[in-house]
Design an enzyme around this catalytic site. Structure first.
Site, short mmCIF file in Angstrom:
data_model
loop_
_atom_site.label_atom_id
_atom_site.label_comp_id
_atom_site.label_asym_id
_atom_site.label_seq_id
_atom_site.Cartn_x
_atom_site.Cartn_y
_atom_site.Cartn_z
CD GLN A 191 -27.94 117.01 -38.73
OE1 GLN A 191 -27.71 116.27 -37.79
NE2 GLN A 191 -27.01 117.29 -39.63
CG PHE A 222 -23.33 118.18 -32.89
CD1 PHE A 222 -22.54 119.28 -33.18
CD2 PHE A 222 -24.16 118.22 -31.78
CE1 PHE A 222 -22.58 120.41 -32.37
CE2 PHE A 222 -24.19 119.34 -30.97
CZ PHE A 222 -23.39 120.44 -31.25
CD GLU A 226 -26.40 113.56 -43.11
OE1 GLU A 226 -25.41 113.86 -42.41
OE2 GLU A 226 -26.30 113.24 -44.32
NE ARG A 304 -17.38 114.17 -46.25
CZ ARG A 304 -17.00 115.26 -46.93
NH1 ARG A 304 -15.78 115.76 -46.78
NH2 ARG A 304 -17.83 115.87 -47.73
NE ARG A 336 -18.58 120.59 -35.73
CZ ARG A 336 -18.77 121.53 -34.81
NH1 ARG A 336 -18.96 121.19 -33.56
NH2 ARG A 336 -18.75 122.79 -35.14
CG PHE A 338 -20.21 112.18 -43.20
CD1 PHE A 338 -21.47 112.18 -42.62
CD2 PHE A 338 -20.06 111.53 -44.43
CE1 PHE A 338 -22.55 111.56 -43.26
CE2 PHE A 338 -21.13 110.91 -45.07
CZ PHE A 338 -22.37 110.93 -44.48
CB THR A 434 -18.65 112.21 -51.29
OG1 THR A 434 -19.39 111.46 -50.33
CG2 THR A 434 -17.55 112.97 -50.59
CB ALA A 503 -21.73 117.54 -46.45
CD GLU A 716 -19.04 117.82 -41.70
OE1 GLU A 716 -19.18 118.31 -42.82
OE2 GLU A 716 -19.17 116.61 -41.47
N1 MTE Z 1 -22.83 123.56 -34.64
C1 MTE Z 1 -23.81 123.51 -33.73
N2 MTE Z 1 -23.90 124.49 -32.82
N3 MTE Z 1 -24.73 122.51 -33.71
C2 MTE Z 1 -24.68 121.47 -34.61
O1 MTE Z 1 -25.52 120.57 -34.58
N4 MTE Z 1 -23.47 120.49 -36.52
C3 MTE Z 1 -22.19 120.39 -37.22
C4 MTE Z 1 -21.70 121.78 -37.63
N5 MTE Z 1 -21.75 122.67 -36.51
C5 MTE Z 1 -23.62 121.49 -35.59
C6 MTE Z 1 -22.73 122.59 -35.58
C7 MTE Z 1 -22.24 119.56 -38.41
S1 MTE Z 1 -22.06 117.89 -38.25
C8 MTE Z 1 -22.40 120.09 -39.66
S2 MTE Z 1 -22.39 119.11 -41.05
C9 MTE Z 1 -22.59 121.53 -39.87
O2 MTE Z 1 -22.58 122.26 -38.65
C10 MTE Z 1 -23.91 121.73 -40.58
O3 MTE Z 1 -24.25 123.03 -40.77
P1 MTE Z 1 -23.70 123.94 -41.98
O4 MTE Z 1 -23.67 123.08 -43.20
O5 MTE Z 1 -24.71 125.00 -42.05
O6 MTE Z 1 -22.34 124.38 -41.56
MO1 MOS Z 2 -22.65 116.78 -40.41
S1 MOS Z 2 -21.86 115.02 -39.73
O1 MOS Z 2 -22.40 116.36 -42.09
O2 MOS Z 2 -24.32 116.54 -40.16
#
Ligand code: MTE
Ligand code: MOS
Length: 760
Positions: A191, A222, A226, A304, A336, A338, A434, A503, A716
């Site tokens: 990520q 998820f 990161e 957080r 997810r 955090f 943050t 985030a 999230e």
């Molecule tokens: N959805 C899918 N399908 N796969 C993922 O790995 N990660 C989650 C969320 N949804 C994730 C997901 C997490 S932890 C975050 S922070 C956000 O997607 C990141 O993507 P975005 O900032 O583009 O929403």
């Molecule tokens: Mo999502 S836990 O901020 O990658």
């Protein structure tokens, strides 16, 4: 249009790390890691292993040309252990061989002698022994100590929440390919491409410009990729750098579960004080975060937890203290939410406890304490555009909460061995990193002479559909067909200094950068079109659905004509833009500021049915009113809400991490670690959109407090609706066994449910 990746996924054409076309001579890596949670390496000898079939090299700490350091926030984590071992799974070496099995086989021939030391596994024990990652953090609002005397009721208790394994479908991995000179190209499932680039440079003692990191997509992140995709990329890079041969390292599922970080388990103490009217006057909470053996992202996650410790409520007097406790478990990491979910679970448990003691339902307390416009969060930010009350009310009315509750009561009075339970879960989640400086992103856009468009951003596609969203944004701003646009891989050569895609800020940050880059191109194209059409004022030119308009009148030329003309007129068809979130700041000394661009709100009602003979349960429905802003990709956003809810329910229900008292993870396979399967997902998920006051949203004053095209971050926040599942289930259990002593200890596995149903 769907997330355009979905078709490729289904037909098996999507390229994950294991599908990358690799040179024929590529070697395979296997990680040799600590079998003990705490101890010392007394002897380590690779001689026999090096003679093992197909082995080309074994590299450990002493082979690192640069710094043996991968810590992101705090430099406290070695790539390979030196003298001490800090957790089961602590990497010691990488073995490289002609096949994966040969590398794995050789690991058994490594001669090692360890001295075992007593591990610390419990965060409270760690705190007592002052084994901390950082000094304790404290958020305060009002004066809690003075407020207790005004409270009519005070309740105290303890809350525990378990960790959570990410179970991204694609396990961690990377391919490293040596290039000319010392340069190296790494294909990583991360990520955070820049974190990988920076850390490889540090390990190999190279300048960052010699390290290229490319990310096509992730089979799920998820949060688990990161920070924690970095180590494997570094190991592959180290071996490739030494041998000058490409190296691929992909963890098998069991190793991935054993040696990579998960959601942090927390143990917490709360004290909540209310007046007779049900207003919460004071809330004191202490969080013990089990950080594992090194910092990783724990300090930011701890923050957080504090930011979200009062969820969607305004509490005038708050004292929240948090300890990041160093233990001998794997370094826990982003997942997810955090740290937000862990904080929100505690306040919800405190409210549930108070309601239970007072003989009322949680929702009566929830409703009286929702955060209003201009109320202050404990970190000093005011609630602007607060939809806590609006979403709660709408949810209550739209789904007729009273009727649902009456039906549950009626059902429970007629059934002895099957019980139903209902709970309401409001959420409020702050949007922005943050760590203020991370709130930046850039985009690079090329228009080619055939009119096709290539978009690169810092965003990483991990299934959340960010690429489809970037495509839609570019198509909307340029007013062209989406099929013209290709969103390319995330590559440190095209977009530098990327913040991780995390985030929930991926779409916001990168989407704004795409808008800015498109607007730069649009201005140039309009000027070319104006010249072509003999229009003196280029601002009168507009593009609509591939056509060019002058003063809103259609002309004979189209987008592609203008692109061709621009090229022959030697006008650049490439633009780059950088975006940073305005007006956010946070002072970590006073713990006050304006850390979030905005908040996402929503309310869910969750109902479960419990089989009191077996302890098994199912989710009847989750009914949600969610604050999407103006969703410009409905299908993806709905998918995010549904997926988040299921993952949240998993955390609260069946997903249980169990370590033995020597710090060895016992639930290290999908047969023992239960993620929600098709039978465990809610029978119905009904999602309503919170309607918007358009005027307010487009009002200049608020324009910085929303995402691109007036959307809101979605990744999230929905996860936390899943917390409501826990209280719905507890309510069902209580109606079977009213004498049950409420212990807030998640997850509530069927085994635990059964014990409680028949216990006191
Ligand atoms: N959805 C899918 N399908 N796969 C993922 O790995 N990660 C989650 C969320 N949804 C994730 C997901 C997490 S932890 C975050 S922070 C956000 O997607 C990141 O993507 P975005 O900032 O583009 O929403
Ligand atoms: Mo999502 S836990 O901020 O990658």
């Amino acid at each position: 249009m769907k997330n355009y990746d979905s078709i490729r996924h289904v037909v098996g054409e999507s390229i994950f790390i294991d599908d990358v076309l690799i040179p024929e001579n590529t070697l395979y890596g296997y990680v040799y890691y600590s079998p003990i949670a705490h101890g010392k390496i007394l002897e380590l000898n690779f001689d026999e292993a090096l003679k093992s079939k197909g082995v080309k090299g074994i590299y450990s700490a002493k082979d690192i040309p640069g710094e043996n350091q991968i810590g992101g926030i705090i430099p406290d984590e070695n790539l390979f252990a030196e003298e001490e071992l800090h957790f089961v799974g602590h990497p010691i070496a990488i073995i490289v061989a002609d096949t994966y099995l040969h590398a794995k086989e050789a690991s058994k021939k490594i001669h090692a002698v360890f001295e075992k030391l007593t591990p610390i596994l419990d965060p409270r024990e760690a705190a007592e022994k002052n084994s901390l990652i950082i000094p304790p953090r404290k958020f305060e609002l009002g004066n809690v100590d003075d407020a207790w005397k005004d409270c009519d009721y005070i309740f105290e208790g303890r809350v525990d929440s378990g960790g959570q394994e990410h179970i991204y479908l694609e396990t961690q991995g990377a391919v490293a390919i040596p290039a000319e000179g010392d340069s190296i190209k790494v294909i990583s499932a991360t990520q955070g491409p820049t974190a990988v680039q920076r850390t490889i440079a540090r390990i190999l003692a190279l300048p960052m410009h010699k390290v290229e990191v490319n990310v096509q997509r992730l089979g799920g992140g998820f949060g688990g990729k990161e920070d924690q995709a970095t180590a494997w990329a570094c190991m592959a890079a180290l071996a490739a750098f030494k041998l000058k041969i490409p190296v691929k390292l992909v963890l098998n599922r069991q190793d991935d579960i054993r040696i990579t970080g998960k959601r942090h388990p927390y143990s917490s103490d709360y004290k909540i004080g209310l007046n007779k009217e049900g207003k919460i006057l004071a809330y004191e909470v202490t969080f013990y975060q089990n950080a594992g053996a090194s910092a990783d992202l724990s300090p930011a996650i701890l923050d957080r937890t504090l930011f979200h410790c009062t969820n969607a409520y305004f509490i005038p007097n708050v004292k929240a203290t948090a300890f990041s406790c160093k233990t001998n478990l794997v370094p826990f990491t982003a997942f997810r939410g955090f740290g937000g979910p862990q904080g929100m679970f505690v306040i919800e448990a405190a409210i549930h406890r108070a309601a239970n003691e007072l003989g009322i339902s949680s929702s009566e307390i929830q409703k009286k304490n929702l955060i209003k416009e201009n109320d202050e969060f404990s970190y000093g930010q005011k609630a602007i555009n607060s939809f806590a009350i609006k979403s709660y009310k709408l949810c209550e009315e739209k789904f007729d909460l009273q009727k649902l509750q009456d039906e549950v009561d009626e059902f429970n009075s007629k059934n002895f061995l099957v019980k139903k339970g209902l709970a309401v879960m409001p959420i409020c989640f702050g949007i922005s990193f943050t760590t203020t400086f991370l709130n930046q992103a850039s985009a690079l856009i090329h228009i080619y002479t055939d009119g096709s468009i290539n978009v690169s951003t810092a965003a990483v596609e991990m299934g959340q559909g960010v690429n489809a969203k970037m495509k839609r944004i570019a198509a909307k701003v340029l007013s062209v067909d989406e099929n013209r646009i290709h969103v390319d891989s995330t590559n440190t050569l095209r977009v530098a200094n990327t913040s991780p895609t995390a985030a929930s800020k991926g779409t916001d940050l990168n989407g704004f950068a795409v808008i800015d880059a498109c607007n730069i191109l649009l201005e140039r194209l309009k000027k070319v079109a104006a010249l072509e059409l003999g229009e003196d004022d280029w601002t009168k030119i507009s593009f609509k659905k591939e056509k060019v308009f002058d003063e809103d009148e259609p002309t004979t030329i189209t987008f592609i004509d203008v692109v061709k003309k621009a090229y022959t007129s030697r006008v650049s068809l490439t633009a780059q833009a950088h975006h940073s979130t305005p007006n956010i700041y946070f002072d970590t000394k006073t713990n006050k500021g304006n850390p979030f661009a905005y908040h996402v709100y929503g309310t869910a009602i969750i109902q479960v049915t419990l089989d009191c003979l077996r302890g098994t349960y199912e989710t009847d429905f989750v009914k949600v009113v969610h604050d999407f802003g103006e969703s410009f990709h409905r299908q993806i956003d709905i998918g995010q809400v549904e997926g988040g809810i299921v993952q949240g329910i998993g955390w609260m229900s069946s997903e249980e991490l169990i370590w033995n008292n020597e710090g060895k993870l016992l639930t290290d396979a999908l047969s023992t670690y239960k993620v929600p399967d098709i039978h465990a997902i809610p029978k119905q998920i009904e999602i309503e959109t919170l309607p918007y006051d358009q005027e307010k949203i487009v009002n200049d004053e608020f324009k910085d407090q929303i995402g691109p095209l007036n959307s809101k971050a979605i990744g999230e926040p929905p996860f936390m609706y899943g917390i409501g599942f826990y209280f719905a289930l507890i309510n069902a259990m209580k109606s079977f066994n009213p004498k049950m002593k409420l212990k807030y200890d998640s997850p509530l596995t069927p085994e635990k449910v059964l014990m409680n149903l028949y216990g006191e």
